[in-house]
Motif scaffolding. Structure first.
Motif, short mmCIF file in Angstrom:
data_model
loop_
_atom_site.label_atom_id
_atom_site.label_comp_id
_atom_site.label_asym_id
_atom_site.label_seq_id
_atom_site.Cartn_x
_atom_site.Cartn_y
_atom_site.Cartn_z
N LYS A 181 -52.00 34.04 22.91
CA LYS A 181 -51.75 34.46 21.54
C LYS A 181 -50.70 35.58 21.54
CE LYS A 181 -55.06 32.05 19.41
NZ LYS A 181 -54.77 31.05 18.35
N GLU A 235 -50.77 38.26 19.84
CA GLU A 235 -51.46 39.54 19.89
C GLU A 235 -51.80 39.94 21.32
OE1 GLU A 235 -53.68 37.05 16.83
OE2 GLU A 235 -51.85 36.76 18.02
N GLU A 236 -52.20 38.96 22.13
CA GLU A 236 -52.54 39.22 23.53
C GLU A 236 -51.31 39.66 24.31
OE1 GLU A 236 -54.25 36.73 27.43
OE2 GLU A 236 -53.97 35.73 25.49
N GLU A 266 -50.44 43.25 23.49
CA GLU A 266 -51.37 44.17 24.14
C GLU A 266 -51.03 44.34 25.62
OE1 GLU A 266 -56.20 44.66 24.86
OE2 GLU A 266 -55.43 43.12 23.51
N PRO A 297 -44.13 44.71 19.48
CA PRO A 297 -44.37 44.47 18.05
C PRO A 297 -43.04 44.43 17.29
CG PRO A 297 -45.69 46.31 18.87
CD PRO A 297 -44.68 46.01 19.92
N ASN A 332 -46.13 39.27 14.38
CA ASN A 332 -47.06 39.88 15.32
C ASN A 332 -48.41 39.18 15.38
OD1 ASN A 332 -45.10 41.84 15.76
ND2 ASN A 332 -45.92 43.18 14.18
N LEU A 333 -48.53 38.05 14.70
CA LEU A 333 -49.81 37.34 14.64
C LEU A 333 -49.57 35.85 14.85
CD1 LEU A 333 -52.82 37.93 14.06
CD2 LEU A 333 -52.36 37.36 11.66
N SER A 334 -50.26 35.26 15.83
CA SER A 334 -50.03 33.85 16.16
C SER A 334 -50.32 32.95 14.96
CB SER A 334 -50.94 33.42 17.32
OG SER A 334 -50.47 33.95 18.54
N ASP A 340 -48.68 44.75 8.49
CA ASP A 340 -49.28 45.41 9.63
C ASP A 340 -48.24 46.13 10.47
OD1 ASP A 340 -48.03 43.15 10.53
OD2 ASP A 340 -49.67 42.45 11.79
#
Length: 494
Positions: A176, A178-179, A182, A188, A342-344, A415
């Motif tokens: 993902k 997000e992963e 991280e 981002p 930033n989000l799958s 976000d």
């Protein structure tokens, strides 16, 4: 030397093998920056270890080189199919090789000229979203594989429908977005959009790009290495000329630009001799340039493939400069239709509905209220999950103004806004702004000018964030170089 894999790559390896055993074909969704080249090489190494032959068909020439180097390091017998094979260690021809690596264009040319393609047990296809549109279908028919493994960051057709089961029987996600953020594999992305235009686009109304490209770049991305995507070549050349007229080093590339000249242009971008490269579709699918800091979208990006492939370019990490963010100047509010970088996305293999519908349900009018951005009536900024805008204004969901988009500017939204305000290294940004202002093409700018750029980014003056150096308020009109001449030299950000 055995290549090392991240945990998500090891996890994806097992999922792919299981899917191939069960279905014979699968799509591996591999977001930009997830290490696709490493995973493709690992797939080939695993197949060869079991006595199988492999054909790897990739979209761009550079990936041929990257995969060949990885196979060479792991002692795999491979052959590179390329008409003008360069004199480099990785460029090997071997008619008895276990693995053949070639570009899509090379394979297509061989078949077009009546040549033969070796049959292989496993066929690995890069950018498999173009299986039907990029000519891979013909290539795969010639290879006649027992197993078919596709890779793409965007597992949909141009209309947003899933690749369905006509070719690929299953789908696995390597990671993902997000992963990857991280883990620090990608960064981002701060998104700037004309927020009222975003409302119209989310509602299905006709929109056009808003915000002056030069002014918005100066406000939100000044000094950042930028690729600007335009709707056509004429617009690209015009925007390039406007940047140059405003003292910004800018260039244009298109399909007719010779390879050597194109490479020289991107080298100048890397060295910051050029800051903006305008194009139509050159720097998107398969283009790898981790040093890129900003993507500017002047095109509508009606297709989710176009949007995610273009925005993915700026998310790659660049460890040489400790890159901490990317910037997206989204002049047509494509984010409102396709989703947050930033989000799958909610990818699906089936073709029951387009991805745009699922994304709009996720963030649009039918989404839960706490999942939708609220637009601040004071500063025009959008936020998710906040009761008060970072500018201090209370946020109320039922007090939104009717969209009027003429001449609208871009605002930091969603976000990414929370990230920018809460987690940004303000000192680094202030130092970079001072350096850029001191070395402006029209001459050193004042502290007031630099402070205004900072305020546009963070919605308050530099002094509030305790950054240095600053000057008393009554001296802000003085030139930066006059007070701190050291900024005339290139200085590393702290």
């Amino acid at each position: 030397m055995k290549q090392k894999l991240w945990d998500h790559q090891l996890r994806a390896r097992e999922l792919k093998r299981e899917a191939l055993r069960k279905y014979g074909s699968t799509v591996c969704v591999s977001p930009c920056g997830s290490g696709k080249g490493t995973m493709i090489a690992d797939d080939a190494i695993g197949a060869v270890s079991k006595g199988h032959t492999v054909q790897i068909s990739v979209y761009r020439r550079i990936l041929v080189e990257q995969i060949a180097e990885r196979l060479q390091l792991n002692g795999i017998r491979y052959s590179v199919q390329m008409p003008d094979l360069p004199d480099k260690p990785w460029a090997i021809r071997d008619q008895h090789a276990d693995v053949i690596v070639s570009s899509r264009d090379t394979m297509a040319a061989i078949l077009r000229n009546g040549g033969e393609v070796r049959r292989s047990d496993l066929h690995i296809i890069d950018e498999c979203h173009g299986f039907e549109t990029l000519g891979y279908q013909t290539i795969n028919k010639a290879v006649q594989p027992r197993w078919l493994l596709g890779y793409t960051a965007t597992p949909v057709r141009p209309d947003g429908m899933g690749l369905s089961n006509r070719v690929f029987k299953s789908m696995v996600e390597a990671a993902k977005i997000e992963e990857l953020i991280e883990k620090g594999m990608i960064v981002p992305v701060e998104v700037y959009v004309p927020v009222k235009t975003a409302k119209r686009r989310r509602s299905g109304l006709k929109i056009s790009a808003n915000g002056d490209p030069i002014q918005q770049w100066m406000s939100h991305a000044y000094g950042l290495r930028t690729v600007t995507f335009c709707s056509n070549i004429a617009e690209s050349k015009m925007v390039r000329s406007e940047f140059v007229a405003n003292g910004i080093a800018a260039e244009h590339v298109d399909a007719n630009t010779p390879r050597e000249e194109r490479e020289a242009i991107f080298t100048r971008l890397l060295l910051r001799e050029t800051l903006v490269v305008c194009n139509v579709g050159i720097a998107d699918v398969g283009w790898d340039f981790p040093a890129l800091e900003c993507v500017q979208l002047l095109t509508k990006c009606g297709s989710p493939i176009a949007y995610w492939q273009k925005t993915g370019r700026v998310a790659r990490n660049y460890l040489d400069e400790q890159k901490s963010r990317g910037v997206l100047l989204d002049h047509s509010a494509a984010m409102a239709e396709h989703g947050w970088p930033n989000l799958s996305p909610l990818w699906e293999l089936s073709d029951r509905e387009p991805i745009q519908k699922r994304q709009q349900e996720r963030f649009g009018e039918s989404a839960p209220s706490d999942a939708k951005p609220i637009i601040c009536n004071k500063c025009g900024r959008g936020s998710i999950g906040l009761r008060n805008c970072p500018c201090g204004n209370p946020l109320f969901r039922d007090s939104q103004e009717k969209p009027e988009t003429a001449g609208e500017n871009l605002s930091l939204i969603g976000d990414a806004a929370e990230f920018a305000v809460g987690k940004k290294n303000y000192q680094k940004e202030w130092t970079n702004i001072l350096y850029m202002a001191a070395n402006h093409p029209t001459g050193s700018k004042s502290f007031a000018w630099a402070a205004s750029i900072f305020k546009n980014k963070f919605h308050d003056w530099p002094e509030k964030f305790s950054v240095t150096p600053t000057v008393p308020f009554d001296e802000r009109k003085r030139s930066i170089v006059e007070v701190y001449p050291q900024f005339m030299r290139r200085r590393e950000a702290v």
